[in-house]
Write a protein that holds these residues in place. Structure first.
Motif, short mmCIF file in Angstrom:
data_model
loop_
_atom_site.label_atom_id
_atom_site.label_comp_id
_atom_site.label_asym_id
_atom_site.label_seq_id
_atom_site.Cartn_x
_atom_site.Cartn_y
_atom_site.Cartn_z
N ALA A 12 0.83 -1.21 0.00
CA ALA A 12 0.00 0.00 0.00
C ALA A 12 0.87 1.26 0.00
CB ALA A 12 -0.93 -0.02 1.21
N ALA A 13 1.92 1.26 0.87
CA ALA A 13 2.79 2.44 0.96
C ALA A 13 3.56 2.65 -0.34
CB ALA A 13 3.73 2.28 2.15
N ARG A 14 3.99 1.56 -0.96
CA ARG A 14 4.73 1.66 -2.23
C ARG A 14 3.86 2.30 -3.31
NH1 ARG A 14 4.32 -1.23 -6.59
NH2 ARG A 14 3.25 -3.00 -5.60
N LYS A 22 10.07 -2.89 -8.85
CA LYS A 22 11.44 -2.81 -9.34
C LYS A 22 12.12 -1.54 -8.84
CE LYS A 22 14.20 -3.15 -13.56
NZ LYS A 22 14.18 -3.30 -15.03
N GLU A 23 11.39 -0.39 -8.87
CA GLU A 23 11.99 0.87 -8.42
C GLU A 23 12.31 0.82 -6.93
OE1 GLU A 23 9.88 3.98 -11.57
OE2 GLU A 23 8.85 3.42 -9.71
N LEU A 24 11.41 0.22 -6.14
CA LEU A 24 11.68 0.08 -4.71
C LEU A 24 12.88 -0.82 -4.48
CD1 LEU A 24 10.96 0.57 -1.74
CD2 LEU A 24 9.31 -1.32 -1.90
N ALA A 25 12.93 -1.89 -5.24
CA ALA A 25 14.05 -2.83 -5.11
C ALA A 25 15.38 -2.16 -5.44
CB ALA A 25 13.82 -4.03 -6.02
N GLU A 26 15.41 -1.31 -6.47
CA GLU A 26 16.64 -0.62 -6.85
C GLU A 26 17.13 0.31 -5.75
OE1 GLU A 26 15.59 1.23 -10.52
OE2 GLU A 26 15.97 -0.57 -11.73
N ARG A 27 16.18 0.97 -5.05
CA ARG A 27 16.57 1.85 -3.95
C ARG A 27 17.21 1.07 -2.80
NH1 ARG A 27 12.03 6.62 -3.05
NH2 ARG A 27 11.85 7.26 -5.24
N VAL A 35 10.95 -8.01 -3.11
CA VAL A 35 9.84 -7.11 -2.79
C VAL A 35 8.51 -7.82 -2.99
CG1 VAL A 35 8.68 -4.95 -3.39
CG2 VAL A 35 11.18 -5.05 -3.36
N SER A 36 8.38 -8.54 -4.10
CA SER A 36 7.15 -9.27 -4.39
C SER A 36 6.88 -10.31 -3.30
CB SER A 36 7.29 -9.96 -5.75
OG SER A 36 6.17 -10.79 -6.00
N LYS A 37 7.94 -10.96 -2.83
CA LYS A 37 7.81 -11.98 -1.79
C LYS A 37 7.28 -11.36 -0.50
CE LYS A 37 10.51 -15.72 0.29
NZ LYS A 37 11.85 -16.36 0.38
#
Length: 270
Positions: A12-14, A22-27, A35-37
């Motif tokens: 929800a926050a993402r 993918k963008e969250l994972a890169e950060r 992230v999906s997990k």
């Protein structure tokens, strides 16, 4: 900690911040699969990732731990962050210690391997041929060959040397000489022996048939024995190793010559 609640909060926050997985994972310098997990509730972020994940999503660390948005003052959240850093550092210390133990174990195993290779090099004189074990191997091969020849049915023995030549075809003569040959033992390596140690040859020829009328081949088989030594390993055309053939501690050829003299004089039939 409820993984599913935390995963739903992360998702929800993402989305609120307009980030893809993918963008969250890169950060966070991780894979988008991680992230999906998390968002599926199939896993929970590593302790070391809680603080950067909270910052990336605009959440407090306390909210991530509880799986729901919570009003936490800055002091409380900072205390949790400090505690997480301590835990994360302890985990890193234990991992580094474990890594050192693993490296020491690997170094120990490598040392044992190198020592064994060094021993093997000394034993084999650097050529890969074990002068301790191979007399046994040569002896076993010799015995198996002789046994196989006997099963096929030996029909002729040809003896040749500088001062002797004979062909034995009479069953009783063959049996008498075979009885002597069966007593041969393969002894230690004699590297300094040369081709002159192969001057005496006995060719044992067996039929292509074996007992019980089981057909093997129409061709006869010949097994060569050289004396006073057997050989093993070739370098070009030259044998690398010579193994002394003995009978009761005596040179095998000397014993065989005496038996051949008995056969030629008919002494063994008396």
């Amino acid at each position: 900690m409820d993984r599913e609640k935390t995963g739903a909060l992360i998702a929800a926050a993402r989305k609120e911040r307009g980030l893809t997985q993918k963008e969250l994972a890169e950060r966070l310098h991780i894979s988008d699969r991680a992230v999906s997990k998390w968002e599926r509730g199939a896993g929970f972020p590593d302790v070391s990732l809680l603080e950067p994940l909270a910052d990336a999503l605009g959440l407090s660390v306390i909210s991530l731990l509880h799986g729901e948005r919570m009003d936490a003052d800055g002091v409380s959240d900072q205390q949790v962050r400090d505690a997480l850093r301590i835990v994360s550092e302890e985990v890193k210390k234990k991992f580094r210690k474990l890594l050192r133990v693993v490296k020491l174990c690997m170094a120990g195993v490598l040392g044992v391997v190198l020592l064994w290779r060094g021993y093997e090099f000394m034993v084999t004189n650097g050529d890969g041929f074990d002068s301790i074990e191979n007399p046994r191997a040569i002896g076993a091969g010799y015995e198996n060959n002789c046994k196989d020849m006997v099963e096929r049915g030996i029909c002729q023995i040809e003896v040749s040397s500088e001062n002797r030549y004979a062909i034995l075809t009479a069953p009783e003569d063959i049996a008498h000489l075979l009885n002597t040959i069966e007593q041969i033992e393969v002894k230690g390596t004699y590297r300094d022996w040369g081709p002159d140690s192969l001057d005496h040859t006995i060719l044992i020829t067996a039929s292509g048939w074996i007992p019980h009328d089981r057909f093997i081949d129409t061709d006869d088989y010949t097994f060569a024995l050289t004396f006073p030594a057997f050989t093993a390993g070739l370098q070009g055309e030259e044998p690398l190793f010579y193994f002394r053939a003995e009978i009761d501690g005596q040179d095998a050829w000397s014993v065989l010559e005496k038996e051949l003299d008995k056969i030629s004089s008919g002494e063994n039939n008396t």
